[in-house]
Write a protein that holds these residues in place. Structure first.
Motif, short mmCIF file in Angstrom:
data_model
loop_
_atom_site.label_atom_id
_atom_site.label_comp_id
_atom_site.label_asym_id
_atom_site.label_seq_id
_atom_site.Cartn_x
_atom_site.Cartn_y
_atom_site.Cartn_z
N SER A 341 44.07 25.25 43.73
CA SER A 341 43.37 26.53 43.53
C SER A 341 41.92 26.39 43.99
O SER A 341 41.01 26.24 43.17
CB SER A 341 43.42 26.93 42.06
N SER A 353 41.73 34.74 47.30
CA SER A 353 42.61 33.93 46.47
C SER A 353 44.03 34.51 46.42
O SER A 353 45.01 33.77 46.51
CB SER A 353 42.05 33.78 45.06
N GLU A 354 44.15 35.82 46.27
CA GLU A 354 45.49 36.42 46.18
C GLU A 354 46.25 36.26 47.49
O GLU A 354 47.45 35.98 47.50
CB GLU A 354 45.37 37.88 45.78
N TYR A 356 45.74 33.90 49.68
CA TYR A 356 46.03 32.47 49.78
C TYR A 356 47.31 32.13 49.02
O TYR A 356 48.19 31.43 49.52
CB TYR A 356 44.84 31.69 49.21
N VAL A 357 47.43 32.64 47.82
CA VAL A 357 48.61 32.37 47.00
C VAL A 357 49.87 32.91 47.67
O VAL A 357 50.93 32.29 47.64
CB VAL A 357 48.44 32.98 45.59
N SER A 358 49.76 34.07 48.29
CA SER A 358 50.94 34.75 48.83
C SER A 358 51.60 33.99 49.98
O SER A 358 52.79 34.20 50.26
CB SER A 358 50.57 36.16 49.30
N LEU A 360 51.84 30.61 50.21
CA LEU A 360 52.26 29.27 49.82
C LEU A 360 53.77 29.20 49.60
O LEU A 360 54.45 30.21 49.45
CB LEU A 360 51.55 28.86 48.52
N VAL A 365 53.09 28.58 44.83
CA VAL A 365 52.69 29.91 44.36
C VAL A 365 52.65 29.92 42.84
O VAL A 365 51.68 30.41 42.23
CB VAL A 365 53.66 31.00 44.87
N ARG A 366 53.68 29.38 42.21
CA ARG A 366 53.72 29.38 40.75
C ARG A 366 52.55 28.61 40.16
O ARG A 366 51.93 29.04 39.19
CB ARG A 366 55.05 28.79 40.26
N ALA A 368 49.60 27.84 41.65
CA ALA A 368 48.34 28.50 41.95
C ALA A 368 48.15 29.75 41.09
O ALA A 368 47.06 30.02 40.57
CB ALA A 368 48.27 28.86 43.43
N GLN A 369 49.21 30.52 40.93
CA GLN A 369 49.13 31.73 40.13
C GLN A 369 48.85 31.39 38.67
O GLN A 369 48.11 32.09 37.98
CB GLN A 369 50.44 32.51 40.24
N LEU A 372 45.31 30.69 38.40
CA LEU A 372 44.57 31.93 38.57
C LEU A 372 44.56 32.74 37.28
O LEU A 372 43.54 33.32 36.89
CB LEU A 372 45.20 32.74 39.71
#
Length: 400
Positions: A341, A353-354, A356-358, A360, A365-366, A368-369, A372
Protein backbone atom coordinates in the motif's frame (compact mmCIF):
# COMPACT_ATOMS: atom_id res chain seq x y z
CA UNK A 1 -11.43 -43.63 -17.85
CA UNK A 2 -12.01 -47.09 -16.36
CA UNK A 3 -12.84 -45.56 -13.02
CA UNK A 4 -15.23 -43.00 -14.55
CA UNK A 5 -17.19 -45.80 -16.22
CA UNK A 6 -17.17 -47.69 -12.91
CA UNK A 7 -18.61 -44.67 -11.06
CA UNK A 8 -21.42 -44.44 -13.62
CA UNK A 9 -22.11 -48.15 -13.18
CA UNK A 10 -22.30 -47.69 -9.41
CA UNK A 11 -25.03 -45.09 -9.86
CA UNK A 12 -27.05 -47.56 -11.94
CA UNK A 13 -26.43 -50.38 -9.43
CA UNK A 14 -27.48 -48.13 -6.58
CA UNK A 15 -30.91 -47.80 -8.09
CA UNK A 16 -31.30 -51.57 -7.72
CA UNK A 17 -29.86 -51.78 -4.21
CA UNK A 18 -26.64 -53.55 -5.25
CA UNK A 19 -24.22 -50.77 -4.27
CA UNK A 20 -24.72 -50.96 -0.51
CA UNK A 21 -21.17 -52.19 0.12
CA UNK A 22 -19.04 -49.60 -1.63
CA UNK A 23 -15.75 -50.85 -0.20
CA UNK A 24 -16.36 -54.38 -1.47
CA UNK A 25 -17.28 -53.11 -4.93
CA UNK A 26 -14.16 -50.91 -5.00
CA UNK A 27 -12.01 -53.95 -4.24
CA UNK A 28 -13.74 -55.94 -6.96
CA UNK A 29 -13.16 -53.19 -9.50
CA UNK A 30 -9.52 -52.71 -8.61
CA UNK A 31 -8.78 -56.42 -8.70
CA UNK A 32 -10.63 -57.37 -11.87
CA UNK A 33 -10.56 -54.61 -14.45
CA UNK A 34 -7.01 -55.54 -15.50
CA UNK A 35 -5.22 -58.81 -16.22
CA UNK A 36 -4.96 -61.15 -13.19
CA UNK A 37 -1.15 -61.08 -13.09
CA UNK A 38 -1.15 -57.27 -12.74
CA UNK A 39 -4.19 -56.83 -10.49
CA UNK A 40 -2.11 -55.80 -7.45
CA UNK A 41 -0.31 -53.10 -9.42
CA UNK A 42 -3.58 -52.03 -11.05
CA UNK A 43 -5.23 -51.71 -7.64
CA UNK A 44 -2.46 -49.44 -6.35
CA UNK A 45 -2.26 -47.22 -9.42
CA UNK A 46 -5.92 -46.89 -10.30
CA UNK A 47 -7.87 -46.76 -7.05
CA UNK A 48 -8.20 -43.35 -5.41
CA UNK A 49 -5.13 -42.46 -3.34
CA UNK A 50 -7.20 -41.40 -0.34
CA UNK A 51 -9.47 -44.46 -0.27
CA UNK A 52 -9.37 -46.55 2.89
CA UNK A 53 -7.20 -49.62 2.38
CA UNK A 54 -8.16 -52.87 4.11
CA UNK A 55 -5.40 -55.42 4.62
CA UNK A 56 -5.61 -58.57 6.69
CA UNK A 57 -3.41 -58.62 9.78
CA UNK A 58 -0.98 -61.09 8.17
CA UNK A 59 -1.13 -59.64 4.65
CA UNK A 60 2.22 -57.86 4.78
CA UNK A 61 2.41 -57.48 0.99
CA UNK A 62 -0.91 -55.62 0.94
CA UNK A 63 0.27 -53.43 3.85
CA UNK A 64 3.57 -52.74 2.10
CA UNK A 65 1.90 -51.71 -1.17
CA UNK A 66 -0.39 -49.30 0.69
CA UNK A 67 2.43 -47.82 2.77
CA UNK A 68 4.65 -47.30 -0.28
CA UNK A 69 2.01 -45.93 -2.63
CA UNK A 70 3.52 -42.88 -4.38
CA UNK A 71 1.94 -39.53 -5.13
CA UNK A 72 -0.20 -39.16 -1.98
CA UNK A 73 -0.84 -35.51 -1.13
CA UNK A 74 -2.52 -33.58 1.68
CA UNK A 75 -4.05 -30.14 2.00
CA UNK A 76 -2.79 -28.66 5.26
CA UNK A 77 -4.58 -26.02 7.29
CA UNK A 78 -2.57 -24.77 10.29
CA UNK A 79 -4.78 -22.83 12.73
CA UNK A 80 -2.50 -20.43 14.60
CA UNK A 81 -3.89 -18.85 17.79
CA UNK A 82 -1.98 -16.28 19.86
CA UNK A 83 -2.86 -15.04 23.36
CA UNK A 84 0.22 -13.10 24.44
CA UNK A 85 0.47 -11.38 27.82
CA UNK A 86 3.70 -9.52 26.98
CA UNK A 87 2.84 -7.20 24.09
CA UNK A 88 4.16 -3.64 24.63
CA UNK A 89 1.05 -2.21 22.99
CA UNK A 90 -1.30 -3.82 25.54
CA UNK A 91 -2.03 -2.83 29.12
CA UNK A 92 -0.96 -4.89 32.14
CA UNK A 93 -4.42 -6.51 32.31
CA UNK A 94 -4.69 -7.22 28.59
CA UNK A 95 -3.65 -9.99 26.20
CA UNK A 96 -2.55 -9.53 22.61
CA UNK A 97 -4.77 -11.80 20.53
CA UNK A 98 -4.52 -12.87 16.90
CA UNK A 99 -5.65 -15.84 14.83
CA UNK A 100 -4.63 -16.90 11.37
CA UNK A 101 -4.59 -19.84 8.98
CA UNK A 102 -2.68 -20.46 5.79
CA UNK A 103 -3.61 -23.33 3.50
CA UNK A 104 -0.78 -25.21 1.85
CA UNK A 105 -0.08 -28.69 0.50
CA UNK A 106 2.26 -31.51 1.58
CA UNK A 107 3.25 -34.60 -0.38
CA UNK A 108 4.24 -37.94 1.11
CA UNK A 109 7.76 -38.64 -0.18
CA UNK A 110 9.12 -42.20 -0.02
CA UNK A 111 12.87 -41.94 0.59
CA UNK A 112 13.27 -45.72 0.57
CA UNK A 113 11.96 -45.82 -3.01
CA UNK A 114 14.50 -43.23 -4.12
CA UNK A 115 12.06 -40.30 -4.17
CA UNK A 116 13.87 -37.01 -3.56
CA UNK A 117 12.05 -34.19 -1.73
CA UNK A 118 12.45 -30.58 -2.92
CA UNK A 119 15.76 -28.78 -2.19
CA UNK A 120 14.49 -27.06 0.98
CA UNK A 121 14.41 -30.50 2.67
CA UNK A 122 18.02 -31.22 3.67
CA UNK A 123 17.22 -34.58 5.31
CA UNK A 124 16.47 -36.02 1.89
CA UNK A 125 17.74 -39.62 1.95
CA UNK A 126 17.21 -42.61 4.21
CA UNK A 127 20.86 -42.43 5.32
CA UNK A 128 20.55 -38.76 6.26
CA UNK A 129 17.35 -39.46 8.16
CA UNK A 130 18.97 -42.24 10.18
CA UNK A 131 21.97 -40.00 10.90
CA UNK A 132 19.72 -37.16 12.07
CA UNK A 133 17.49 -39.21 14.34
CA UNK A 134 20.44 -41.19 15.79
CA UNK A 135 21.90 -37.94 17.14
CA UNK A 136 19.48 -38.32 20.07
CA UNK A 137 21.96 -40.91 21.40
CA UNK A 138 24.57 -38.21 22.00
CA UNK A 139 25.10 -37.15 25.64
CA UNK A 140 23.34 -33.81 25.12
CA UNK A 141 20.50 -35.24 23.02
CA UNK A 142 22.12 -34.13 19.78
CA UNK A 143 19.74 -32.17 17.58
CA UNK A 144 16.82 -32.74 19.97
CA UNK A 145 16.09 -30.59 23.01
CA UNK A 146 13.77 -32.77 25.07
CA UNK A 147 13.58 -31.20 28.51
CA UNK A 148 11.91 -34.14 30.28
CA UNK A 149 14.62 -36.65 31.24
CA UNK A 150 12.31 -39.67 31.08
CA UNK A 151 11.27 -38.78 27.52
CA UNK A 152 14.89 -38.34 26.45
CA UNK A 153 15.81 -41.75 27.93
CA UNK A 154 12.84 -43.40 26.20
CA UNK A 155 13.82 -41.82 22.87
CA UNK A 156 17.39 -43.08 23.20
CA UNK A 157 16.21 -46.59 24.09
CA UNK A 158 13.79 -46.70 21.16
CA UNK A 159 16.07 -45.29 18.48
CA UNK A 160 19.02 -47.45 19.52
CA UNK A 161 16.89 -50.56 18.90
CA UNK A 162 15.25 -49.65 15.57
CA UNK A 163 15.76 -52.26 12.85
CA UNK A 164 16.05 -49.95 9.85
CA UNK A 165 15.26 -52.83 7.48
CA UNK A 166 11.94 -53.30 9.25
CA UNK A 167 10.37 -49.85 8.90
CA UNK A 168 8.55 -47.67 6.40
CA UNK A 169 9.62 -44.01 6.45
CA UNK A 170 7.06 -41.42 5.33
CA UNK A 171 8.42 -37.91 4.71
CA UNK A 172 5.78 -35.18 4.38
CA UNK A 173 7.04 -32.00 2.71
CA UNK A 174 5.72 -29.15 0.58
CA UNK A 175 5.97 -29.93 -3.15
CA UNK A 176 6.84 -27.17 -5.64
CA UNK A 177 4.05 -25.11 -7.16
CA UNK A 178 3.35 -24.90 -10.89
CA UNK A 179 6.33 -22.52 -11.25
CA UNK A 180 8.65 -25.02 -9.51
CA UNK A 181 9.00 -22.76 -6.46
CA UNK A 182 8.67 -23.95 -2.87
CA UNK A 183 7.77 -21.96 0.24
CA UNK A 184 7.30 -23.88 3.47
CA UNK A 185 7.38 -21.99 6.77
CA UNK A 186 6.73 -23.85 10.04
CA UNK A 187 7.00 -27.41 8.65
CA UNK A 188 10.15 -28.18 6.73
CA UNK A 189 9.42 -31.91 6.84
CA UNK A 190 7.40 -34.33 8.98
CA UNK A 191 8.78 -37.88 9.21
CA UNK A 192 6.51 -40.66 10.48
CA UNK A 193 8.11 -44.12 10.77
CA UNK A 194 6.10 -47.35 10.96
CA UNK A 195 7.18 -50.90 11.80
CA UNK A 196 6.58 -53.28 8.90
CA UNK A 197 5.36 -56.39 10.69
CA UNK A 198 3.67 -55.04 13.82
CA UNK A 199 2.22 -52.21 11.66
CA UNK A 200 2.62 -49.91 14.67
CA UNK A 201 4.15 -46.45 14.98
CA UNK A 202 7.90 -46.65 15.60
CA UNK A 203 8.60 -42.93 16.09
CA UNK A 204 8.30 -39.57 14.35
CA UNK A 205 10.54 -36.57 13.76
CA UNK A 206 9.56 -32.99 12.95
CA UNK A 207 11.97 -30.67 11.19
CA UNK A 208 10.65 -27.18 11.90
CA UNK A 209 11.29 -24.07 9.81
CA UNK A 210 11.18 -20.37 10.61
CA UNK A 211 8.86 -17.81 9.03
CA UNK A 212 11.14 -17.61 5.97
CA UNK A 213 10.96 -21.38 5.40
CA UNK A 214 14.51 -22.15 6.59
CA UNK A 215 14.91 -25.43 8.53
CA UNK A 216 15.97 -24.67 12.11
CA UNK A 217 15.17 -27.32 14.74
CA UNK A 218 14.12 -30.94 15.19
CA UNK A 219 11.63 -32.62 17.52
CA UNK A 220 11.18 -36.34 18.20
CA UNK A 221 8.25 -38.41 19.46
CA UNK A 222 7.65 -42.11 20.10
CA UNK A 223 3.97 -42.55 20.87
CA UNK A 224 0.61 -41.22 19.77
CA UNK A 225 -1.10 -38.78 22.11
CA UNK A 226 1.89 -38.27 24.41
CA UNK A 227 2.75 -34.61 24.96
CA UNK A 228 6.51 -34.16 24.46
CA UNK A 229 8.29 -31.31 26.22
CA UNK A 230 11.03 -29.34 24.47
CA UNK A 231 12.06 -25.74 23.72
CA UNK A 232 11.71 -23.67 20.57
CA UNK A 233 15.47 -23.83 20.04
CA UNK A 234 15.41 -20.89 17.63
CA UNK A 235 13.68 -17.58 16.93
CA UNK A 236 10.95 -18.63 14.50
CA UNK A 237 9.61 -15.08 14.08
CA UNK A 238 10.58 -11.62 15.39
CA UNK A 239 8.00 -12.16 18.15
CA UNK A 240 9.43 -15.43 19.51
CA UNK A 241 11.80 -13.28 21.64
CA UNK A 242 13.64 -16.27 23.22
CA UNK A 243 14.96 -19.58 21.84
CA UNK A 244 14.45 -21.04 25.33
CA UNK A 245 10.66 -20.74 25.25
CA UNK A 246 9.02 -24.04 26.35
CA UNK A 247 7.45 -25.85 23.38
CA UNK A 248 5.25 -28.94 23.73
CA UNK A 249 3.89 -31.06 20.90
CA UNK A 250 1.62 -34.05 20.30
CA UNK A 251 0.68 -36.34 17.41
CA UNK A 252 -2.84 -37.76 17.91
CA UNK A 253 -3.48 -41.29 16.59
CA UNK A 254 -4.09 -41.83 12.90
CA UNK A 255 -4.27 -44.79 10.54
CA UNK A 256 -1.95 -44.59 7.50
CA UNK A 257 -4.23 -47.04 5.67
CA UNK A 258 -7.32 -44.91 6.21
CA UNK A 259 -6.48 -41.66 4.47
CA UNK A 260 -10.17 -40.80 4.18
CA UNK A 261 -9.82 -39.53 7.75
CA UNK A 262 -7.82 -36.30 8.28
CA UNK A 263 -5.01 -36.34 10.84
CA UNK A 264 -3.39 -33.50 12.70
CA UNK A 265 -0.45 -32.29 14.76
CA UNK A 266 -0.51 -29.93 17.75
CA UNK A 267 2.03 -27.48 19.18
CA UNK A 268 1.93 -25.22 22.25
CA UNK A 269 4.48 -22.51 23.10
CA UNK A 270 5.00 -20.57 26.33
CA UNK A 271 7.07 -17.50 27.16
CA UNK A 272 10.15 -18.41 29.18
CA UNK A 273 9.00 -15.77 31.68
CA UNK A 274 5.66 -17.52 32.04
CA UNK A 275 6.19 -21.30 31.65
CA UNK A 276 3.67 -24.08 32.34
CA UNK A 277 1.35 -24.41 34.17
CA UNK A 278 0.52 -20.89 32.96
CA UNK A 279 -1.47 -20.67 29.73
CA UNK A 280 0.49 -21.08 26.51
CA UNK A 281 0.74 -17.95 24.37
CA UNK A 282 0.63 -19.82 21.05
CA UNK A 283 -1.26 -22.90 19.95
CA UNK A 284 -1.01 -24.31 16.43
CA UNK A 285 -3.24 -27.17 15.30
CA UNK A 286 -2.43 -28.35 11.78
CA UNK A 287 -5.01 -30.55 10.04
CA UNK A 288 -3.87 -32.71 7.09
CA UNK A 289 -6.55 -33.90 4.67
CA UNK A 290 -5.75 -36.32 1.85
CA UNK A 291 -6.62 -34.89 -1.57
CA UNK A 292 -6.61 -36.06 -5.16
CA UNK A 293 -5.88 -33.69 -8.01
CA UNK A 294 -5.04 -30.03 -7.94
CA UNK A 295 -1.63 -28.60 -7.13
CA UNK A 296 0.33 -26.55 -4.64
CA UNK A 297 -0.99 -23.07 -3.87
CA UNK A 298 1.27 -20.54 -5.67
CA UNK A 299 4.27 -19.80 -3.48
CA UNK A 300 4.12 -16.07 -4.06
CA UNK A 301 0.60 -15.99 -2.68
CA UNK A 302 1.67 -17.95 0.40
CA UNK A 303 4.62 -15.59 0.94
CA UNK A 304 2.33 -12.58 0.72
CA UNK A 305 -0.13 -14.13 3.13
CA UNK A 306 2.62 -14.86 5.65
CA UNK A 307 4.21 -11.44 5.26
CA UNK A 308 0.85 -9.73 5.59
CA UNK A 309 0.17 -11.64 8.79
CA UNK A 310 3.60 -10.96 10.28
CA UNK A 311 3.54 -7.26 9.39
CA UNK A 312 0.05 -6.91 10.79
CA UNK A 313 0.80 -8.54 14.14
CA UNK A 314 4.21 -6.87 14.57
CA UNK A 315 2.63 -3.48 13.93
CA UNK A 316 -0.09 -4.06 16.49
CA UNK A 317 2.09 -6.02 18.94
CA UNK A 318 4.45 -3.07 19.34
CA UNK A 319 1.81 -0.40 18.73
CA UNK A 320 3.78 0.98 15.80
CA UNK A 321 2.86 3.76 13.48
CA UNK A 322 3.89 3.30 9.89
CA UNK A 323 7.20 5.04 9.33
CA UNK A 324 8.90 4.15 12.61
CA UNK A 325 12.14 2.21 12.19
CA UNK A 326 13.46 1.45 15.67
CA UNK A 327 14.19 -2.26 15.01
CA UNK A 328 14.99 -4.46 12.03
CA UNK A 329 11.55 -6.12 12.38
CA UNK A 330 9.84 -2.77 12.19
CA UNK A 331 11.89 -1.80 9.14
CA UNK A 332 10.72 -5.02 7.46
CA UNK A 333 7.12 -4.16 8.34
CA UNK A 334 7.45 -0.72 6.81
CA UNK A 335 8.94 -2.11 3.61
CA UNK A 336 6.03 -4.52 3.29
CA UNK A 337 3.51 -1.76 3.98
CA UNK A 338 5.11 0.34 1.28
CA UNK A 339 5.06 -2.55 -1.20
CA UNK A 340 1.42 -3.47 -0.59
CA UNK A 341 0.00 0.00 0.00
CA UNK A 342 2.44 2.69 -1.19
CA UNK A 343 -0.01 5.51 -0.45
CA UNK A 344 0.57 4.96 3.28
CA UNK A 345 4.06 6.45 3.02
CA UNK A 346 4.02 8.24 -0.37
CA UNK A 347 1.48 11.08 -0.38
CA UNK A 348 1.70 11.42 -4.16
CA UNK A 349 0.28 7.90 -4.49
CA UNK A 350 -2.81 8.63 -2.44
CA UNK A 351 -4.70 10.22 -5.33
CA UNK A 352 -4.38 7.04 -7.43
CA UNK A 353 -4.73 4.48 -4.64
CA UNK A 354 -8.07 3.12 -5.86
CA UNK A 355 -6.84 2.81 -9.44
CA UNK A 356 -3.65 1.13 -8.17
CA UNK A 357 -5.68 -1.45 -6.27
CA UNK A 358 -7.91 -2.17 -9.26
CA UNK A 359 -5.04 -3.42 -11.46
CA UNK A 360 -3.53 -5.83 -8.93
CA UNK A 361 -3.89 -9.60 -8.77
CA UNK A 362 -7.04 -10.49 -6.74
CA UNK A 363 -4.94 -11.60 -3.77
CA UNK A 364 -3.04 -8.32 -3.74
CA UNK A 365 -6.30 -6.45 -4.20
CA UNK A 366 -7.65 -7.98 -1.00
CA UNK A 367 -4.53 -7.07 0.95
CA UNK A 368 -4.27 -3.57 -0.42
CA UNK A 369 -7.96 -2.91 0.10
CA UNK A 370 -7.70 -4.19 3.67
CA UNK A 371 -4.90 -1.74 4.38
CA UNK A 372 -6.86 1.02 2.69
CA UNK A 373 -9.94 0.36 4.81
CA UNK A 374 -8.16 -1.03 7.90
CA UNK A 375 -10.24 -4.22 7.68
CA UNK A 376 -7.75 -7.12 7.78
CA UNK A 377 -10.50 -9.55 8.76
CA UNK A 378 -11.64 -9.44 5.14
CA UNK A 379 -8.64 -11.60 4.26
CA UNK A 380 -9.23 -15.37 4.22
CA UNK A 381 -6.10 -16.27 6.23
CA UNK A 382 -6.91 -13.99 9.15
CA UNK A 383 -9.32 -15.24 11.79
CA UNK A 384 -9.65 -11.85 13.41
CA UNK A 385 -7.98 -8.48 13.60
CA UNK A 386 -4.96 -8.57 15.99
CA UNK A 387 -5.97 -6.63 19.10
CA UNK A 388 -5.56 -6.14 22.85
CA UNK A 389 -8.30 -7.78 24.89
CA UNK A 390 -9.01 -8.13 28.63
CA UNK A 391 -6.82 -10.77 30.26
CA UNK A 392 -9.42 -13.47 30.96
CA UNK A 393 -7.40 -16.55 30.08
CA UNK A 394 -4.18 -16.45 32.11
CA UNK A 395 -4.76 -19.09 34.70
CA UNK A 396 -3.04 -22.44 35.39
CA UNK A 397 -3.39 -24.77 32.42
CA UNK A 398 -5.94 -27.48 33.03
CA UNK A 399 -7.25 -30.27 30.85
CA UNK A 400 -5.00 -29.44 27.93
Amino acid sequence: EHYRVYEEALLALGAHGFAHNRSMLDDMFCAQFNHPETRAVARDKTCPACRRKKCGGLDHKCYGRAMMKPGVEFDVLPWHQRHDHHAPSCGSNEDFKSEWQRKTRLRRYLLQSGEVPPPHVKVNTTAKYIEAVMSVLQPDGGEFKLTKELQLKAARAKISNVNWNNVYIHAFAAPPDDWNIVYSPAFNCIFVVWEKYSQQLSHYMIVAADADGVARTKYIGLAFDEIYESITGTLYTPLTLSAMNPLHYRLPPYDPLNLEMPWHFEIWVWRIRQPPPALHYIKVDSVLTCVEGGSQIPSWEQVLAKEYYMSEIITRFYGLSIGSTSTDSEIDVNLFHEAVSPWTTLPECEAVSEEYVSVLHPTMVRMAQAYLEDTPTELPWLGGKPSCEPDLLHHPLQGR
